[in-house]
Scaffold this motif. Sequence first.
Motif: not given
Length: 366
Positions: A188, A193, A196, A264-265, A292-293, A355, A358-359, A366
């Motif tokens: 991840l 991400h 997490i 985000t995950a 969301v992953s 998965t 991350c956008r 980020a």
Amino acid sequence: MPQTTMRQIADRAGVSVATVSYVLNSTCNVPIGTETRARVHAIANELGYHRSLLGRSIKQPLRHIGVAVGAPDQTEQTYTAELFAGIREQTLDAGYYPVLQPMPHQIGQSAGADLVRRVGEVHRSKLIDGFIIDKAPFLTAPLVELYEQGVPLVLVNSVPDVRTSDGRPVPIVNVDNRLGASLAAHHLLELGHRRIGLILPDSGGTRLEPTANRILDVLHGYRDAISAAGLPRDDALIMQGDLVDRACTQKAVESMMRLAAAPTALFVADDAMAVMAINALRRLGLSVPGNVSVIGYGDWPIVSRLAEPPLTTVHTPLRDNGRLAAKLLIDFLETGSVNDPSIVIEPRLIVRASTAPCRAATKGSA
């Protein structure tokens, strides 16, 4: 159709009938080469030979291995099936027969002591030759006492490095769950991400107080990866779900996503719970992996493959765990010693469709 005889197999293989008997009956301490054994088995299979268990039991008592595992209820069916499949494959090939003995998933000290007492009695009665004991870290002391009394046993998925009072290692086979959790979190992190969430199975209490060794290792592995990435530890991102209670897991997901800085995950430490988490995210109007992953843990057959989307997860090789534990025990039963009393199996990452990058990271925020 006449039944295939050992004489026919011996003639085809170019060996004596006695050699065929030794091979097919898994007779110990007879020096027969690996190639010869393989040839005899291949010809026996080709000719459709079937051993008479009745006749064999008259000449040589059937040998049994007891397997004490977490109760195979709906939370444990896949786990138990995979572990026992590996044990069964190895034991049957070696001429032993496994006997499954479920035990409560969360067994009290008194009940645990009673289980250990019964294990000793069954062994002394000669009904079971040796035992594979699963997930019983709280039983370490009485199990060590049994081992010191000469009861052959191998531990699986328990605490590492169990030793007798004089320092001898008790045979044990474990999956490296700390590494497995680290693999999940690193995956991840590599996707960009930085927030997490971790959802652990409920340990049976109201606080985050993991009692199972596997859960504790998963927690440490997750924290290892977060720390290695230079991210601050945030315990608000760690919550408990439940292996059976879907509402509990849904509540954990909802609480996680209501955080001021929502993850985000999600790393969900069991595949079945991961599917519950995906459904909970959908109820919140969030897509997986678009918003969301989600990554699971275990790579349980059916669950991870039939999830929608197919679940990225960590494969924990429980079938290998069972097979190696059975081999360790059989080696001990037949030779009185084992070459490597402590075996650790490495899990591996399985990337599927749940998965994605991350956008926020792809937008440079980020």
